[in-house]
Write a protein that holds these residues in place. Structure first.
Motif, short mmCIF file in Angstrom:
data_model
loop_
_atom_site.label_atom_id
_atom_site.label_comp_id
_atom_site.label_asym_id
_atom_site.label_seq_id
_atom_site.Cartn_x
_atom_site.Cartn_y
_atom_site.Cartn_z
N ALA A 1 14.72 -4.76 -36.02
CA ALA A 1 14.07 -5.51 -34.93
C ALA A 1 13.49 -4.57 -33.89
N GLY A 2 14.26 -3.56 -33.52
CA GLY A 2 13.77 -2.60 -32.53
C GLY A 2 12.55 -1.84 -33.01
N THR A 3 12.54 -1.51 -34.30
CA THR A 3 11.40 -0.79 -34.87
C THR A 3 10.16 -1.68 -34.91
N LEU A 4 10.34 -2.92 -35.37
CA LEU A 4 9.20 -3.84 -35.48
C LEU A 4 8.68 -4.33 -34.13
N LEU A 5 9.59 -4.61 -33.22
CA LEU A 5 9.19 -5.21 -31.94
C LEU A 5 8.86 -4.19 -30.85
N LEU A 6 9.44 -3.00 -30.93
CA LEU A 6 9.23 -2.02 -29.86
C LEU A 6 8.57 -0.73 -30.35
N LEU A 7 9.20 -0.07 -31.30
CA LEU A 7 8.75 1.27 -31.69
C LEU A 7 7.33 1.28 -32.25
N ILE A 8 7.06 0.46 -33.24
CA ILE A 8 5.72 0.47 -33.85
C ILE A 8 4.64 -0.02 -32.90
N LEU B 1 8.82 3.77 -40.77
CA LEU B 1 8.80 2.97 -42.00
C LEU B 1 9.97 3.36 -42.91
N GLY B 2 10.23 4.66 -43.02
CA GLY B 2 11.38 5.11 -43.79
C GLY B 2 12.69 4.65 -43.16
N PHE B 3 12.75 4.67 -41.84
CA PHE B 3 13.92 4.21 -41.10
C PHE B 3 14.16 2.72 -41.35
N MET B 4 13.08 1.94 -41.36
CA MET B 4 13.20 0.50 -41.62
C MET B 4 13.64 0.24 -43.06
N ILE B 5 13.09 0.98 -44.01
CA ILE B 5 13.49 0.81 -45.41
C ILE B 5 14.98 1.11 -45.57
N ARG B 6 15.42 2.20 -44.96
CA ARG B 6 16.84 2.56 -45.03
C ARG B 6 17.71 1.44 -44.47
N ASN B 7 17.31 0.88 -43.33
CA ASN B 7 18.08 -0.19 -42.70
C ASN B 7 17.97 -1.50 -43.47
#
Length: 179
Positions: A94-101, A153-159
């Protein structure tokens, strides 16, 4: 498929981390040389001082993507550490999709004109004897955030794999080890 993509992204991010490492080593040599010249030979160089800032910028900006891959970024660990792996994975996704990217895209979009303007005007250092071609160091901003998006993207795939309970091929789960 996702594991291969994650591995490719991690390899790419390790190359970015290696570039940051080289920048750190070059900065170290540069600072050492500049300090020796200044204090022992009373000879300084504005270009070398500016190069220190530029190398530090590359080190810091490229290091962000590597820190994300290594899970070495800053977060509030008071609550996060107490959560289950699946809950952590949800927060990370959620943090990656909503904030980081989105923030990374905004920074890329906002900094491209900055680089273009510098390149078009032929911007150089304001100090006599400073470095020219200032657009090169300004280009580190959008490039580093492109690298950060790729790493995220790699971080999201891992999670996502953690959330789904999927393990990479060839790894033995913790439950299997206990049996």
């Amino acid at each position: 498929m996702l594991f291969r993509l994650e591995k490719w992204i991690d390899r790419f991010t390790r190359v970015v981390g290696a570039i940051a490492t080289v920048a750190m080593l070059l900065m170290l040599v540069n600072v050492f040389y500049d300090a020796i010249m200044r204090y022992f030979f009373r000879s300084g160089s504005i270009a070398l001082q500016e190069m220190e800032w530029h190398l530090y910028s590359v080190l810091f900006m490229f290091g962000i993507a590597f820190a994300l891959m290594e899970d070495g970024h800053v977060r509030v660990d008071i609550l996060y550490d107490r959560l289950a792996p699946r809950s952590k994975a949800i927060i990370n996704i959620a943090g990656t999709l909503l904030l980081l990217i989105p923030i990374s895209v905004l920074i890329i979009e906002g900094s491209i004109w900055f680089v273009h303007e510098s390149w078009q005007s032929g911007e150089i250092s304001g100090d006599p004897g400073g470095l020219g071609q200032r657009w090169i160091i300004k280009a580190v901003i959008p490039i580093s955030f492109i690298f950060l998006i790729i790493s995220s993207l790699g971080f999201m795939i891992r999670n996502l794999n953690i959330f789904l309970g999927v393990e990479p091929p060839g790894q033995i789960s913790d439950q299997s080890k206990r049996l």
